[in-house]
Scaffold this active site. Structure first.
Site, mmCIF file in Angstrom:
data_model
loop_
_atom_site.group_PDB
_atom_site.id
_atom_site.type_symbol
_atom_site.label_atom_id
_atom_site.label_comp_id
_atom_site.label_asym_id
_atom_site.label_seq_id
_atom_site.Cartn_x
_atom_site.Cartn_y
_atom_site.Cartn_z
ATOM 1 N N CYS A 1 0.811 -1.226 0.000
ATOM 2 C CA CYS A 1 0.000 0.000 0.000
ATOM 3 C C CYS A 1 0.846 1.279 0.000
ATOM 4 O O CYS A 1 0.356 2.352 -0.328
ATOM 5 C CB CYS A 1 -0.946 0.012 1.200
ATOM 6 S SG CYS A 1 -2.102 -1.354 1.146
ATOM 7 N N HIS B 1 -3.319 7.567 1.751
ATOM 8 C CA HIS B 1 -3.684 6.218 1.324
ATOM 9 C C HIS B 1 -5.061 5.921 1.913
ATOM 10 O O HIS B 1 -5.334 6.241 3.065
ATOM 11 C CB HIS B 1 -2.646 5.219 1.830
ATOM 12 C CG HIS B 1 -3.083 3.790 1.690
ATOM 13 N ND1 HIS B 1 -3.576 3.291 0.512
ATOM 14 C CD2 HIS B 1 -3.126 2.764 2.583
ATOM 15 C CE1 HIS B 1 -3.895 2.015 0.686
ATOM 16 N NE2 HIS B 1 -3.637 1.679 1.932
ATOM 17 N N ASN C 1 -9.999 0.099 -0.426
ATOM 18 C CA ASN C 1 -8.531 0.146 -0.371
ATOM 19 C C ASN C 1 -7.976 -0.450 -1.664
ATOM 20 O O ASN C 1 -8.054 -1.655 -1.875
ATOM 21 C CB ASN C 1 -8.062 -0.648 0.853
ATOM 22 C CG ASN C 1 -6.549 -0.600 1.032
ATOM 23 O OD1 ASN C 1 -5.817 -0.181 0.143
ATOM 24 N ND2 ASN C 1 -6.083 -1.050 2.188
HETATM 25 O O1 UT7 Z 1 -3.748 -0.707 3.468
HETATM 26 C C1 UT7 Z 1 -2.907 -1.517 4.215
HETATM 27 C C2 UT7 Z 1 -3.059 -1.303 5.636
HETATM 28 N N1 UT7 Z 1 -4.283 -1.881 6.134
HETATM 29 C C3 UT7 Z 1 -4.951 -1.218 7.046
HETATM 30 O O2 UT7 Z 1 -4.620 -0.113 7.334
HETATM 31 C C4 UT7 Z 1 -6.103 -1.897 7.736
HETATM 32 C C5 UT7 Z 1 -6.020 -1.611 9.199
HETATM 33 N N2 UT7 Z 1 -7.056 -2.199 10.023
HETATM 34 C C6 UT7 Z 1 -8.360 -1.851 9.912
HETATM 35 O O3 UT7 Z 1 -8.717 -1.045 9.091
HETATM 36 C C7 UT7 Z 1 -9.340 -2.430 10.927
HETATM 37 O O4 UT7 Z 1 -8.637 -3.109 11.931
HETATM 38 C C8 UT7 Z 1 -10.390 -3.365 10.284
HETATM 39 C C9 UT7 Z 1 -11.380 -2.565 9.436
HETATM 40 C C10 UT7 Z 1 -9.695 -4.413 9.437
HETATM 41 C C11 UT7 Z 1 -11.184 -4.100 11.382
HETATM 42 O O5 UT7 Z 1 -11.764 -3.177 12.282
HETATM 43 P P1 UT7 Z 1 -11.637 -3.427 13.864
HETATM 44 O O6 UT7 Z 1 -12.433 -2.398 14.509
HETATM 45 O O7 UT7 Z 1 -10.164 -3.477 14.175
HETATM 46 O O8 UT7 Z 1 -12.357 -4.829 14.038
HETATM 47 P P2 UT7 Z 1 -11.767 -6.172 14.638
HETATM 48 O O9 UT7 Z 1 -10.759 -6.773 13.733
HETATM 49 O O10 UT7 Z 1 -11.366 -5.898 16.031
HETATM 50 O O11 UT7 Z 1 -13.060 -7.119 14.606
HETATM 51 C C12 UT7 Z 1 -14.185 -6.834 15.423
HETATM 52 C C13 UT7 Z 1 -15.242 -7.932 15.229
HETATM 53 C C14 UT7 Z 1 -14.720 -9.338 15.336
HETATM 54 O O12 UT7 Z 1 -15.692 -10.087 16.059
HETATM 55 P P3 UT7 Z 1 -15.429 -10.455 17.613
HETATM 56 O O13 UT7 Z 1 -14.160 -11.225 17.644
HETATM 57 O O14 UT7 Z 1 -15.334 -9.123 18.304
HETATM 58 O O15 UT7 Z 1 -16.660 -11.238 17.938
HETATM 59 C C15 UT7 Z 1 -14.703 -9.857 13.924
HETATM 60 O O16 UT7 Z 1 -14.901 -11.239 13.808
HETATM 61 O O17 UT7 Z 1 -15.824 -7.830 13.927
HETATM 62 C C16 UT7 Z 1 -15.863 -9.116 13.307
HETATM 63 N N3 UT7 Z 1 -15.713 -8.950 11.866
HETATM 64 C C17 UT7 Z 1 -16.760 -8.761 11.039
HETATM 65 N N4 UT7 Z 1 -18.080 -8.693 11.235
HETATM 66 C C18 UT7 Z 1 -18.869 -8.479 10.168
HETATM 67 C C19 UT7 Z 1 -14.566 -8.912 11.156
HETATM 68 N N5 UT7 Z 1 -14.852 -8.714 9.849
HETATM 69 C C20 UT7 Z 1 -16.196 -8.604 9.765
HETATM 70 C C21 UT7 Z 1 -17.073 -8.377 8.671
HETATM 71 N N6 UT7 Z 1 -18.395 -8.319 8.927
HETATM 72 N N7 UT7 Z 1 -16.636 -8.201 7.410
#
Ligand code: UT7
Length: 335
Positions: free
Chosen positions: A115, A262, A292
């Site tokens: 990225c 980005h 993204n």
């Molecule tokens: O470009 C390269 C660099 N990449 C980035 O910058 C990405 C950086 N990270 C992020 O943008 C965020 O961490 C995400 C958008 C990927 C995730 O957001 P988050 O607030 O960190 O969520 P999380 O990973 O802590 O997940 C929260 C919950 C989980 O459930 P539990 O374990 O709390 O029950 C996941 O299983 O959300 C669940 N989950 C989903 N639910 C519905 C994860 N993906 C999904 C989904 N739909 N697509």
């Protein structure tokens, strides 16, 4: 020796025709529009058609940039494609674009920094121009990220899209500088790339990677990400590299006219804007509609804001990115 600066003389972008909304994804996988929008800001993404490759997206964006710059493609003596999703393992996708755009001389190669790839490509081209080895460079960020997604993994597949963006850089003597416009900060800095700053930390390789490759599994593999950890590093590293870029130029946060980040996650972008004290209307945001697009996201956002008239001659732009590696970087550009 005359000091040379790289001026961005044209930009262009391309998005595949097919749009996939969050609602459409929610019919196929266990997710909701509400989750995707609230966690990332993404509402839809463009997906390349069958038989449409990274080189096709790159060529489309590059042709528009060349047209915008009003140059003959034969003038280009350096062509860089920043991509993580090349057409083939080799040769470089850049060589395919070189042949199709009609660039007769110089060199074409790919840069791989996921990225952060566009910032890395910009840094390479800027340094080639500054040392006099290149006169006209075409830097393209192009991705078909949809091809390396695990469509069963809801934690990653909802976040990415396909697209391409490009800029044409030309070397320019600093003596030829004009007075800038911008926000009236009074700095007598001419147009062009003021500086580039790139970093990596290979210790964090495992936070965001593809679980395949020619040497390891002889398969292409799929994206794997520890989203929460990547998020944490993104917020910290971006704040640091933004200050590094400002310090290097003796500029203040208030001098920046536009943040062109980005586009990974609206919450990461909001955090950087907050640290810079920048109001939302000074941030170019395309993550909602493009998702993204990895190395393509900055030139796609830049082209959007240039073509809709927001970015004006003399404006000071801050470009920044973070991605797999981990890699990160920033660049200050006087438009
Ligand atoms: O470009 C390269 C660099 N990449 C980035 O910058 C990405 C950086 N990270 C992020 O943008 C965020 O961490 C995400 C958008 C990927 C995730 O957001 P988050 O607030 O960190 O969520 P999380 O990973 O802590 O997940 C929260 C919950 C989980 O459930 P539990 O374990 O709390 O029950 C996941 O299983 O959300 C669940 N989950 C989903 N639910 C519905 C994860 N993906 C999904 C989904 N739909 N697509």
């Amino acid at each position: 020796m005359k000091n040379i600066r790289s001026e961005i003389v044209g930009c262009g972008s391309y998005l595949p025709e097919r749009i996939v909304s969050n609602e459409e994804l929610a019919k196929r996988i266990d997710t909701t529009d509400e989750w995707i929008t609230s966690r990332s800001g993404i509402r839809q993404r463009h997906i390349a058609a069958e038989g449409e490759f990274t080189s096709d997206l790159a060529l489309n964006a590059a042709q528009k940039a060349v047209q915008h710059a009003d140059i003959d493609p034969a003038e280009i003596d350096l062509l860089i494609v920043a991509t993580t999703t090349p057409d083939n393992t080799f040769p470089a996708t850049a060589t395919k674009v070189q042949s199709r755009i009609g660039m007769a001389n110089g060199a074409a190669f790919d840069v791989q920094a996921v990225c952060s790839g566009f910032i890395y490509g910009l840094a390479v081209a800027d340094n080639f121009i500054k040392c006099g080895q290149t006169k006209t460079a075409l830097v393209i960020g192009a991705e078909t990220f949809s091809r390396i997604l695990d469509w069963e993994d809801r934690t990653t597949c909802v976040l990415f899209g396909d697209g391409a963006g490009a800029v044409v850089l030309k070397g320019r003597g600093e003596d030829d500088d004009e007075q800038p416009g911008g926000n009236g900060s009074g700095h007598n800095i001419g147009r062009g790339i003021l500086s580039t700053h790139i970093h990596s930390d290979g210790n964090l390789y495992g936070l965001l990677y593809v679980d395949g490759g020619p040497s390891t599994t002889q398969t292409v593999g799929h994206v794997r990400m520890n989203g929460r950890e990547v998020f944490r590093h993104a917020v910290n590293n971006l704040a640091a590299v933004v200050d590094e870029a400002l310090d290097a130029n003796g500029l203040a946060r208030s001098d920046i006219d536009w943040l062109v980040p980005h586009q990974a996650n609206k919450r990461i972008i909001d955090s950087t804007a907050k640290k810079l004290d920048m109001p939302a209307e000074r941030v170019v945001l395309t993550v909602e509609t493009h998702a993204n697009t990895s190395a393509a996201s900055i030139p796609l956002a830049l082209d959007t804001a240039v073509k809709d008239g927001r970015v004006k001659r003399g404006d000071l732009l801050l470009l920044e990115a973070m991605g797999g590696g981990l890699t990160w970087g920033a660049s200050l550009v006087r438009w």
